[in-house]
Design a protein around this motif. Structure first.
Motif, mmCIF file in Angstrom:
data_model
loop_
_atom_site.group_PDB
_atom_site.id
_atom_site.type_symbol
_atom_site.label_atom_id
_atom_site.label_comp_id
_atom_site.label_asym_id
_atom_site.label_seq_id
_atom_site.Cartn_x
_atom_site.Cartn_y
_atom_site.Cartn_z
ATOM 1 N N GLU A 179 0.825 -1.213 0.000
ATOM 2 C CA GLU A 179 0.000 0.000 0.000
ATOM 3 C C GLU A 179 0.858 1.262 0.000
ATOM 4 N N GLU A 180 1.993 1.199 0.674
ATOM 5 C CA GLU A 180 2.861 2.381 0.782
ATOM 6 C C GLU A 180 3.789 2.556 -0.414
ATOM 7 N N GLY A 181 3.689 1.626 -1.375
ATOM 8 C CA GLY A 181 4.538 1.762 -2.567
ATOM 9 C C GLY A 181 5.992 1.406 -2.335
ATOM 10 N N LEU A 182 6.255 0.578 -1.321
ATOM 11 C CA LEU A 182 7.641 0.235 -0.997
ATOM 12 C C LEU A 182 8.189 -0.884 -1.871
ATOM 13 N N ILE A 183 7.261 -1.642 -2.496
ATOM 14 C CA ILE A 183 7.733 -2.844 -3.206
ATOM 15 C C ILE A 183 7.409 -2.763 -4.703
ATOM 16 N N ASP A 184 8.219 -3.454 -5.463
ATOM 17 C CA ASP A 184 8.007 -3.555 -6.904
ATOM 18 C C ASP A 184 6.917 -4.609 -7.129
ATOM 19 N N LEU A 185 5.767 -4.137 -7.589
ATOM 20 C CA LEU A 185 4.603 -5.027 -7.694
ATOM 21 C C LEU A 185 4.743 -6.041 -8.823
ATOM 22 N N LEU A 209 -1.991 -7.196 -4.427
ATOM 23 C CA LEU A 209 -0.960 -6.459 -3.685
ATOM 24 C C LEU A 209 0.436 -6.639 -4.291
ATOM 25 N N GLY A 210 0.541 -7.484 -5.317
ATOM 26 C CA GLY A 210 1.793 -7.534 -6.081
ATOM 27 C C GLY A 210 2.648 -8.769 -5.908
ATOM 28 N N PHE A 211 2.080 -9.822 -5.353
ATOM 29 C CA PHE A 211 2.889 -11.020 -5.113
ATOM 30 C C PHE A 211 2.505 -12.185 -6.026
ATOM 31 N N ILE A 231 11.590 -18.140 -9.523
ATOM 32 C CA ILE A 231 11.996 -17.013 -8.670
ATOM 33 C C ILE A 231 12.875 -16.044 -9.468
ATOM 34 N N ARG A 232 13.847 -16.587 -10.156
ATOM 35 C CA ARG A 232 14.795 -15.736 -10.884
ATOM 36 C C ARG A 232 14.111 -14.975 -12.007
ATOM 37 N N ALA A 233 13.149 -15.641 -12.664
ATOM 38 C CA ALA A 233 12.415 -14.963 -13.743
ATOM 39 C C ALA A 233 11.572 -13.824 -13.173
ATOM 40 N N ARG A 234 10.996 -14.045 -12.018
ATOM 41 C CA ARG A 234 10.116 -13.032 -11.419
ATOM 42 C C ARG A 234 10.909 -11.823 -10.921
ATOM 43 N N ILE A 235 12.018 -12.051 -10.240
ATOM 44 C CA ILE A 235 12.725 -10.908 -9.639
ATOM 45 C C ILE A 235 13.596 -10.176 -10.651
ATOM 46 N N GLY A 236 13.994 -10.858 -11.702
ATOM 47 C CA GLY A 236 14.805 -10.193 -12.726
ATOM 48 C C GLY A 236 16.016 -9.523 -12.118
ATOM 49 N N ASP A 237 16.305 -8.285 -12.562
ATOM 50 C CA ASP A 237 17.482 -7.601 -11.996
ATOM 51 C C ASP A 237 17.076 -6.428 -11.107
ATOM 52 N N ALA A 238 15.853 -6.462 -10.596
ATOM 53 C CA ALA A 238 15.402 -5.418 -9.668
ATOM 54 C C ALA A 238 16.225 -5.485 -8.386
ATOM 55 N N PRO A 239 16.435 -4.325 -7.723
ATOM 56 C CA PRO A 239 17.043 -4.398 -6.387
ATOM 57 C C PRO A 239 16.196 -5.309 -5.510
#
Ligand SMILES: N=C(N)NCCCC(=O)O
Ligand SMILES: [Zn+2]
Ligand SMILES: [Zn+2]
Length: 319
Positions: A179-185, A209-211, A231-239
Motif C-alpha cells: 500500500e505504501e509503494g515500498l515494493i516492486d509489484l 498487492l503484487g505477489f 523465482i529468478r524470472a520473477r525478480i529479474g534484476d530489480a534491487p
C-alpha cells in the motif's frame, strides 16, 4: 577501534583453532562488532521485538539465540565458493533497543535505527524478532533504493489486513508495504506458503498487492530447480530485498517459531534457493520469527544462522 582497511583486509571471525568456539561473548559468527571496524559492507543487527505476534510469543529472544548457534560457522563457504568474511567486511551491530509496549513507537525506532546504520554499513542482515519488523526495514530500504523486489520465504502470506483492528502486526507487513509503494509489484514473490487461510479472497488480495507465489507444494511437486527458475524470472534484476520467516521450514526443521505450519520446506531446500540468488542485487535481508522457547537442540537457530550465512555469502562481491 581496529581499522579494517589498514592492510585492506577485512577483520574476520575469531580463529576457532586458537580460541575455542564456545568461549567468549557471542557476536554473529564470532565476527567483530561494528564499533571495532571503520566501515562495514554488511552489518548483522538484531531486532528483539515480538509485540506484533498473533499466537506464540518469544521471538524477542531470537537474535541472542541465533548468535549463540552461529558459533560453529566456518570462514569458507564451499557451496558458493566464497569466503564471505574475507572479501567483504561483515560486523555485528548488536541489537536495536526498541519499545516492547508500543508497536507504533517500535516501528518508528526500527526504521530510524536501520537508517542510522546505513551510514555505517552498506547493507543490513537483520535477525528478528517477529515479522512486523519487515515493514520498517522496507521503509528504510525504500528510502535508499526506491521500490524493491521482495522475495519473501514464509509459510504465511503476511498480506492480511488487520488483527483486532491493528494494522501493524506480524501478519500484515507486506500489505502495508505494498500500500505504501515500498515494493516492486511486478517482481515480488512469496515462496513456501502453505496451510489454512481465512478465506479464498486472501489469495486474490495477495495477487492484487503484487505477489506471485511458489507454494511449498509447488517445491515438492516440481523441485527446487524449477522453483529457482520461477523465482529468478520473477525478480529479474530489480534491487532485491529477501525476507525469510523461519517458519517457511517444516516444523521438523524449525520447531522454534510462533506460528508453525505442517508441510514446509527442508533446510536443504531453503539453503539451495538462497544460494541461487548470489548474482542478484541484494540490498538487504532479514531472518525472522525464531522463538527459542519452542526450539529443541538449537534446531531452529542452527537453520537460521546458516540461512543468514548463505545470505551474507550471496551478497559477497564476486570476481
Ligand atoms: N508472520 C508469521 N510468522 N505469522 C503470521 C500469522 C498470522 C496469523 O495468525 O494469521
Ligand atoms: Zn510465517
Ligand atoms: Zn511471516
Amino acid at each position: 577501534m581496529q581499522p579494517a582497511s589498514d592492510e585492506g583486509t577485512p577483520i574476520g571471525p575469531v580463529d576457532a583453532s586458537r580460541v575455542p568456539r564456545f568461549a567468549g561473548i557471542a557476536t554473529f559468527a564470532r565476527l567483530p562488532r561494528l564499533d571495532e571496524v571503520e566501515h562495514a559492507d554488511i552489518a548483522v543487527v538484531g531486532v528483539p521485538f515480538d509485540s506484533g505476534v498473533s499466537y506464540r510469543p518469544g521471538a524477542r529472544f531470537g537474535p541472542a539465540h541465533v548468535r549463540e548457534a552461529s558459533r560453529l560457522l566456518r570462514p569458507f563457504n564451499p557451496a558458493q565458493r566464497v569466503s564471505p568474511f574475507a572479501v567483504q567486511q561483515v560486523a555485528d551491530a548488536g541489537d536495536l533497543a526498541v519499545n516492547p509496549f508500543s508497536i507504533d513507537e517500535a516501528v518508528a525506532e526500527i526504521e530510524q535505527g536501520a537508517r542510522a546504520l546505513a551510514d555505517r554499513a552498506e547493507r543490513l542482515v537483520v535477525i528478528g524478532g517477529d515479522h512486523t519488523i519487515a515493514l520498517p526495514l522496507l521503509r528504510a530500504v525504500h528510502a535508499k533504493h526506491g521500490p524493491v523486489a521482495v522475495l519473501h520465504f514464509d509459510a504465511h502470506l503476511d498480506t492480511w489486513d488487520t488483527y483486532f483492528g491493528a494494522p501493524i502486526t506480524h501478519g500484515t507487513p507486506f500489505r502495508r508495504a505494498s500500500e505504501e509503494g515500498l515494493i516492486d509489484l511486478t517482481a515480488s514473490m512469496h515462496v513456501g506458503t502453505r496451510g489454512p487461510l481465512y478465506g479464498v479472497d486472501d489469495l486474490a488480495d495477495d495477487e492484487r498487492l503484487g505477489f506471485a507465489i511458489v507454494t511449498s507444494e509447488d517445491v515438492e511437486e516440481h523441485g527446487t530447480a524449477a522453483a529457482i527458475e520461477r523465482i529468478r524470472a520473477r525478480i529479474g534484476d530489480a534491487p532485491l530485498y529477501i525476507s525469510i520467516d523461519i517458519d517457511v521450514l517444516d516444523p521438523a526443521h524449525a520447531p522454534g517459531t510462533g506460528t508453525p505450519e505442517a508441510g514446509g520446506l527442508t533446510s536443504r531446500e531453503l539453503l539451495r534457493m538462497v544460494r541461487a540468488l548470489a548474482d542478484r542485487r541484494i540490498v538487504g535481508a532479514d531472518v525472522v520469527e525464531v522463538a527459542p522457547a519452542y526450539d529443541h537442540a538449537q534446531l531452529t537457530a542452527v537453520a537460521a544462522s546458516h540461512v543468514a550465512y548463505e545470505l551474507i555469502s550471496a551478497m559477497a562481491p564476486r570476481p
